[in-house]
Motif scaffolding. Structure first.
Motif, PDB file in Angstrom:
ATOM      1  N   ASP A   1       0.840  -1.197   0.000  1.00 30.91           N
ATOM      2  CA  ASP A   1       0.000   0.000   0.000  1.00 30.91           C
ATOM      3  C   ASP A   1       0.872   1.241   0.000  1.00 30.91           C
ATOM      4  O   ASP A   1       2.075   1.193   0.297  1.00 30.91           O
ATOM      5  CB  ASP A   1      -0.911   0.019   1.231  1.00 30.91           C
TER       6      ASP A   1
ATOM      7  N   LEU B   1       0.212   5.582   1.033  1.00 29.29           N
ATOM      8  CA  LEU B   1      -0.644   6.688   1.439  1.00 29.29           C
ATOM      9  C   LEU B   1       0.110   7.994   1.232  1.00 29.29           C
ATOM     10  O   LEU B   1       1.293   8.087   1.559  1.00 29.29           O
ATOM     11  CB  LEU B   1      -1.040   6.567   2.909  1.00 29.29           C
TER      12      LEU B   1
ATOM     13  N   ALA C   1      -1.260  11.487   4.547  1.00 29.33           N
ATOM     14  CA  ALA C   1      -2.061  10.846   5.592  1.00 29.33           C
ATOM     15  C   ALA C   1      -1.725  11.407   6.967  1.00 29.33           C
ATOM     16  O   ALA C   1      -0.606  11.863   7.223  1.00 29.33           O
ATOM     17  CB  ALA C   1      -1.825   9.342   5.587  1.00 29.33           C
TER      18      ALA C   1
ATOM     19  N   GLN D   1      -4.329   7.857  10.523  1.00 30.02           N
ATOM     20  CA  GLN D   1      -4.541   7.040   9.334  1.00 30.02           C
ATOM     21  C   GLN D   1      -3.381   6.078   9.105  1.00 30.02           C
ATOM     22  O   GLN D   1      -3.590   4.917   8.738  1.00 30.02           O
ATOM     23  CB  GLN D   1      -4.730   7.941   8.111  1.00 30.02           C
TER      24      GLN D   1
ATOM     25  N   ARG E   1      -3.659   1.936   9.299  1.00 31.89           N
ATOM     26  CA  ARG E   1      -3.245   1.055   8.189  1.00 31.89           C
ATOM     27  C   ARG E   1      -2.173   0.091   8.656  1.00 31.89           C
ATOM     28  O   ARG E   1      -2.185  -1.093   8.266  1.00 31.89           O
ATOM     29  CB  ARG E   1      -2.713   1.899   7.021  1.00 31.89           C
TER      30      ARG E   1
END
Length: 248
Positions: A229, A231, A234, A238, A242
């Motif tokens: 992933d 981000l 963020a 957050q 995650r």
């Protein structure tokens, strides 16, 4: 501009046979100049291996690594050493300052190791840039942990490297000192990049701290050696949420 660092289908394994461990599994990622990227993941996810391979401190078993415009995948050690001395900066959790040397002497070490003429003005400017212009004659034991890390950052930046690799740079600091160091790293990317005709600077930072990661432009997540992933922009909450899903 081309990426400051790029990994193309990189794999890294340790051991052999039944005891083999895959630390990186077909990882492809590019880190552009003028950006700050945090690398996160559970313990054993491959964070440190990614950083070490990207910096030429470890060898990839498969794939290709482009660093500061050069293919270092199969480069001989003397080439890697020269590249690290001239184009890269390193900041670690434990500062790695030489206790017998002053702050100025510690900052000057990369120049001495690279065999270039000592530029005392550059050394003093590097210390001033991290807010320690009046601490040049102090030895590490006379400085706080936060101040020692700022000396380490000045040392990493004095040669104007294309890439700054940071491994848990706030891990040994209290929250206030950590915040100061993160603000300094933000300044490196936002205000110092491209000065004096130099290329924009890039930071690649491994961290376990969501607050530190949220200070970066983007956070990439690894699990079991794979990128899972990314981000951008963020919040610490957050990032923490995650990360928690990857640790389940």
């Amino acid at each position: 501009m081309p990426p400051a660092v790029e990994l193309r289908s990189v794999a890294r394994r340790y051991g052999s046979g039944d005891t083999s461990v895959t630390a990186l599994d077909d990882v492809s990622i590019a880190f552009p100049p003028g950006t700050w990227t945090a690398v996160m993941g559970p313990s054993g996810s491959g964070k440190s291996t990614l950083l070490h391979c990207a910096a030429g401190l470890d060898r990839a078993d498969e794939g290709q690594i482009i660093l500061a415009g050069r293919d270092i995948t199969r480069a001989p050690e003397h080439v890697l050493t020269e590249l690290r001395r001239r184009s890269l900066g390193f900041v670690f959790q434990n500062f790695n300052l030489v206790g017998a040397l002053t702050a100025e002497q510690n900052v000057a070490l990369p120049m001495r190791l690279a065999g270039v003429r000592l530029d005392r003005r550059a050394v003093k400017r590097a210390l001033a840039d991290v807010g320690l212009g009046d601490r040049g004659n102090h030895r590490p034991r006379e400085l706080s942990g936060g101040q020692q890390q700022r000396v380490a950052i000045a040392r990493a930046l004095v040669t104007r490297p294309a890439v700054l690799f940071a491994d848990e740079p706030t891990g040994a600091l209290d929250s206030r000192s950590a915040r100061t160091v993160l603000e300094l790293m933000r300044t490196v990317v936002d205000e110092r990049t491209g000065q004096d005709g130099a290329a924009p600077q890039c930071i690649v930072m491994v961290t376990h701290d969501p607050v530190a990661a949220a200070a970066a432009d983007a956070v990439v997540f690894l699990r079991d050696g794979r990128l899972v992933d990314r981000l951008a922009g963020a919040s610490a909450r957050q990032v923490a949420d995650r990360l928690a899903t990857l640790e389940d």
